[in-house]
Design a protein around this motif. Sequence first.
Motif, PDB file in Angstrom:
ATOM      1  N   ARG A 126      40.919 -10.938 -19.982  1.00 35.07           N
ATOM      2  CA  ARG A 126      41.834 -12.056 -20.196  1.00 35.07           C
ATOM      3  C   ARG A 126      41.481 -13.235 -19.291  1.00 35.07           C
ATOM      4  O   ARG A 126      41.619 -14.387 -19.663  1.00 35.07           O
ATOM      5  CB  ARG A 126      43.270 -11.623 -19.902  1.00 35.07           C
ATOM      6  CG  ARG A 126      44.004 -11.156 -21.112  1.00 35.07           C
ATOM      7  CD  ARG A 126      45.212 -10.331 -20.721  1.00 35.07           C
ATOM      8  NE  ARG A 126      45.603  -9.499 -21.830  1.00 35.07           N
ATOM      9  CZ  ARG A 126      46.421  -9.900 -22.801  1.00 35.07           C
ATOM     10  NH1 ARG A 126      46.947 -11.098 -22.754  1.00 35.07           N
ATOM     11  NH2 ARG A 126      46.699  -9.126 -23.803  1.00 35.07           N
ATOM     12  N   ILE A 127      41.056 -12.900 -18.074  1.00 36.27           N
ATOM     13  CA  ILE A 127      40.678 -13.969 -17.147  1.00 36.27           C
ATOM     14  C   ILE A 127      39.353 -14.593 -17.582  1.00 36.27           C
ATOM     15  O   ILE A 127      39.197 -15.810 -17.607  1.00 36.27           O
ATOM     16  CB  ILE A 127      40.575 -13.421 -15.714  1.00 36.27           C
ATOM     17  CG1 ILE A 127      41.963 -12.966 -15.246  1.00 36.27           C
ATOM     18  CG2 ILE A 127      40.006 -14.472 -14.770  1.00 36.27           C
ATOM     19  CD1 ILE A 127      41.952 -12.121 -14.007  1.00 36.27           C
TER      20      ILE A 127
ATOM     21  N   PHE B   2      43.161  -0.725 -18.225  1.00 34.92           N
ATOM     22  CA  PHE B   2      44.120  -1.796 -17.934  1.00 34.92           C
ATOM     23  C   PHE B   2      43.445  -2.898 -17.124  1.00 34.92           C
ATOM     24  O   PHE B   2      43.567  -4.090 -17.438  1.00 34.92           O
ATOM     25  CB  PHE B   2      45.299  -1.201 -17.160  1.00 34.92           C
ATOM     26  CG  PHE B   2      46.294  -2.224 -16.712  1.00 34.92           C
ATOM     27  CD1 PHE B   2      47.019  -2.965 -17.625  1.00 34.92           C
ATOM     28  CD2 PHE B   2      46.502  -2.456 -15.361  1.00 34.92           C
ATOM     29  CE1 PHE B   2      47.934  -3.902 -17.209  1.00 34.92           C
ATOM     30  CE2 PHE B   2      47.418  -3.394 -14.939  1.00 34.92           C
ATOM     31  CZ  PHE B   2      48.131  -4.117 -15.864  1.00 34.92           C
ATOM     32  N   ALA B   3      42.699  -2.477 -16.102  1.00 35.56           N
ATOM     33  CA  ALA B   3      42.009  -3.466 -15.268  1.00 35.56           C
ATOM     34  C   ALA B   3      41.016  -4.274 -16.102  1.00 35.56           C
ATOM     35  O   ALA B   3      40.909  -5.492 -15.960  1.00 35.56           O
ATOM     36  CB  ALA B   3      41.294  -2.759 -14.125  1.00 35.56           C
ATOM     37  N   THR B   4      40.305  -3.588 -16.993  1.00 29.30           N
ATOM     38  CA  THR B   4      39.335  -4.284 -17.846  1.00 29.30           C
ATOM     39  C   THR B   4      40.032  -5.309 -18.727  1.00 29.30           C
ATOM     40  O   THR B   4      39.561  -6.430 -18.898  1.00 29.30           O
ATOM     41  CB  THR B   4      38.595  -3.276 -18.743  1.00 29.30           C
ATOM     42  OG1 THR B   4      38.179  -2.184 -17.944  1.00 29.30           O
ATOM     43  CG2 THR B   4      37.404  -3.919 -19.408  1.00 29.30           C
ATOM     44  N   ASP B   5      41.156  -4.888 -19.288  1.00 25.41           N
ATOM     45  CA  ASP B   5      41.940  -5.802 -20.125  1.00 25.41           C
ATOM     46  C   ASP B   5      42.290  -7.074 -19.374  1.00 25.41           C
ATOM     47  O   ASP B   5      42.120  -8.182 -19.878  1.00 25.41           O
ATOM     48  CB  ASP B   5      43.235  -5.113 -20.544  1.00 25.41           C
ATOM     49  CG  ASP B   5      43.168  -4.644 -21.977  1.00 25.41           C
ATOM     50  OD1 ASP B   5      42.045  -4.576 -22.498  1.00 25.41           O
ATOM     51  OD2 ASP B   5      44.228  -4.361 -22.551  1.00 25.41           O
TER      52      ASP B   5
ATOM     53  N   ILE C 100      41.636 -14.701 -25.424  1.00 26.58           N
ATOM     54  CA  ILE C 100      42.277 -13.425 -25.744  1.00 26.58           C
ATOM     55  C   ILE C 100      43.784 -13.516 -25.544  1.00 26.58           C
ATOM     56  O   ILE C 100      44.556 -13.146 -26.405  1.00 26.58           O
ATOM     57  CB  ILE C 100      41.690 -12.294 -24.872  1.00 26.58           C
ATOM     58  CG1 ILE C 100      40.229 -12.114 -25.217  1.00 26.58           C
ATOM     59  CG2 ILE C 100      42.448 -10.993 -25.100  1.00 26.58           C
ATOM     60  CD1 ILE C 100      39.507 -11.156 -24.323  1.00 26.58           C
ATOM     61  N   GLY C 101      44.202 -14.037 -24.401  1.00 23.10           N
ATOM     62  CA  GLY C 101      45.629 -14.125 -24.104  1.00 23.10           C
ATOM     63  C   GLY C 101      46.358 -15.029 -25.085  1.00 23.10           C
ATOM     64  O   GLY C 101      47.535 -14.850 -25.354  1.00 23.10           O
ATOM     65  N   ALA C 102      45.618 -16.015 -25.628  1.00 23.59           N
ATOM     66  CA  ALA C 102      46.252 -16.980 -26.516  1.00 23.59           C
ATOM     67  C   ALA C 102      46.435 -16.432 -27.919  1.00 23.59           C
ATOM     68  O   ALA C 102      47.001 -17.091 -28.765  1.00 23.59           O
ATOM     69  CB  ALA C 102      45.429 -18.265 -26.567  1.00 23.59           C
TER      70      ALA C 102
END
Lengths: 535, 325
Positions: B315-316, B308-311, B321-323
Amino acid sequence: MTAILRLEDLAIGLPPGADRSHAVAGLSLEIAPDEVVCLVGESGSGKSLTAHAVMGLLPKGLPVSGRIHFEGRDVLTLPERERRRLRGARMAMIFQEPMAALHPIMRIGDQIAEVFRFHGRPDRGGTRVLDLLESVGLPDPPLIRRARPFELSGGQRQRAMIAMALALDPVLLIADEPTTALDVTTQAQILALLRTIRARRAMAMLLITHDIGVVAEMADRVAVMHEGRLVESGPAEAVLGRPAHAYTRRLLAAVPRLAPRPHRGEALGETVLSADRIAKRYATRGGVLRPRRVVQAVADASFALRRGETLGIVGESGSGKSTLARILVRLLGADAGTVRLAGVEGNLLALGGRRLKPVRRRIQMVFQDPFASLNPRRKVHQIVAQGLLAHGVDPGTARQRVDELLRLVGLDPAAAERFPNEFSGGQRQRIGIARALALEPEVLVADEPVSALDVSIQAQVLALLAEIRDELALAMLFITHDLRVAAQLCDRVAVMRRGEIVEIGATADVLFAPRHEYTRLLLASVPGRARFDGA
Amino acid sequence: MRFLTFLLAWAVKAAAIVLTIVVLNFCLIRLAPGDVATVLAGESGAADPEFLARTRAEFGLDKPLAAQLLTYVGNVLTLDLGVSYRTRRPVADMVLERLPATLMLTGAAFVFALLVGPALGVLAAIRARRPADTAITVLALLFYAMPIFWVGLILILVFSVTLGWLPPFGMRSIIPPVGDVARALDVPRHLVLPTLTLGLFYVAIYARLTRGAMLETAGLDFVKTARAKGLPEWRVVGAHVFRCAMLPIITFAGLQAGHLVGGAIVAETVFAWPGIGRLAFDALLQRDYNLLLAVFLASAVAVVLINFATDLLLRIADPRIGAGR
């Protein structure tokens, strides 16, 4: 006036083992301040390497000789530190594919500010970045400054790229195929922008292109390159109007003219294929975070195709023309619509399994990319014969047929024993055409078959397609973004926008007396019409 | 609000994954022959059927497997992981007791690998096909190919046995050293060799990964743009090439971080490091199911959390990725 850039006897070597010893040889060229010089040539002519040599961006290890005088100094003798100071400040460059040429995750504003910062003139308040974005016609500069390339459209990206190049008021702008990757209407906007910029600033421009239309639109002077040598240069009017060199004449003759061709209505046969209200939508799967996005790729497309006729489908990227092609050859399912094929009962789009197979051979397809569409691990005869074998033709007969087909598309039957990588792009496209013809189709669907080819090769392949069409009375659905090509080959033209056919009719009517506003816009966007076609 | 939904969706998914792992682990572990009763009987030398039956009844091992599974899952859901068959202590305590030692070792190796690996990779890429690159590539291949226990033994042989610089095993000296400085350095000194052993393997992977990503990125168009802008070479390499080449490194760092709890069994065994790895190893030999399952659970939870942290981090680092592009 003295030249701002003067190339003298420039030569760029190639690594041993290349097909010739020099990429560029004996090149001498001058560009005056305020002048737009177009460097024209087909792929491999050395035009791009020349530009890279001026910028000092050649790959390490390529030997360069001769002189490149820029603002009075021979840059080839300058230390790398000095050349770096020139790059981005006195000379700047923009590239073909703005998506690839921009840093994929850095904000647009930061990418531009970098230029200021590393030439010792930091843009502290950020106002110069905003001014630049404004000056290239980008809407809402504060927003664009914070955006990343993937959030912009293709045209906006190229504008941002241009803004970045103009940051420090360079005296020379090198544009390497700046509009090749763009849609025709976007291309027209970017070319207009480049013209405005040039009128506003004292800046010389070296525009590299393979597109004669762009040359006609932009150039003060033209320099034509062929196999690393400059074959002709002079004022645009002279080179385009009265080409002196045989190669230039061949090159210009190969460009399709945007001129009406006579309609051959009487010569055409009966209707072989008719499509009625075909529709297809794509939907992305929605997630917790993503709303479902729906795109109507094809909406209520209807048309008919007669034996021996070529129907052109023209439109920009995303207009749905390729989706339509794939639906017709049943590579893709449609949501709605009927396709009727002469002699087949029922809706072609609803046929399944055993009933579909015999119909498939009657509609065949030629693809755009001659490199990706041939299996690299199969010999040519296997590629061409594959369809025949799949339809139960015995191997001996199939092999004979392959030889005939290769001859038909202008290749030596000996080519059958070789692999696709041994052929050039044009030859590969011929192989692709032979493969499509193997099953003696009545309908040929060609999806941008000449878009990846140089103009002289394009002319040959177009001539081949026309010849085969007439000889075999093929009905052809010809998909293209290039109105010149459509004008040359098609009897009728359908214009697509956002999935809809906005106008369909005889080529002479649609392209030369367009009724729909969008068709008019497309036509107005074709570069070089005024100078080249006398329109 | 958007983030909250995201968090909630993730939590539901994570819970389902962990529960599945609990069930799978339980089933897998029972596939191994023998149980704690046979081990205890073997040790005490009293292998009469009555003893076996009594021991099994005591731990509930005589019930049908399905019933045992249900009981176990029910207990886990109430956060009761059970007691060790051997020590009769709650296994949760035993795991938590050993956790810091393991985290210290794996954490040190993680930081070491992340600092050294990418740096070597960048150096190799800048000097591609020159002696420095060749040296780094060969060394990376060597440490990647050598089994971890073998590297550990060699390091002990060289730095402990021959040179006598560093202690060969354990976490603390049996006789505490004299002096404040020496005492403060006692654990760090013990930490060096196991960290190197575990870390060098990852250094090798990071170096190779970084080199490849750097060279691939360096050939892209936007790097040419960066040069055309007249940026100095260090800026081109740092802000343009490395910033994009970093993305696969983050992905892999996430994978390595997932092993922070369960990934040091071999190194802990070679260096007699009192961590979770050795706890698991002993529990396995003794068929101490509850303890083993607790270790597995801890490891699984760590993997899910770190994923989860890696995800989030990716994204940051890569807004594309988030888009959804």
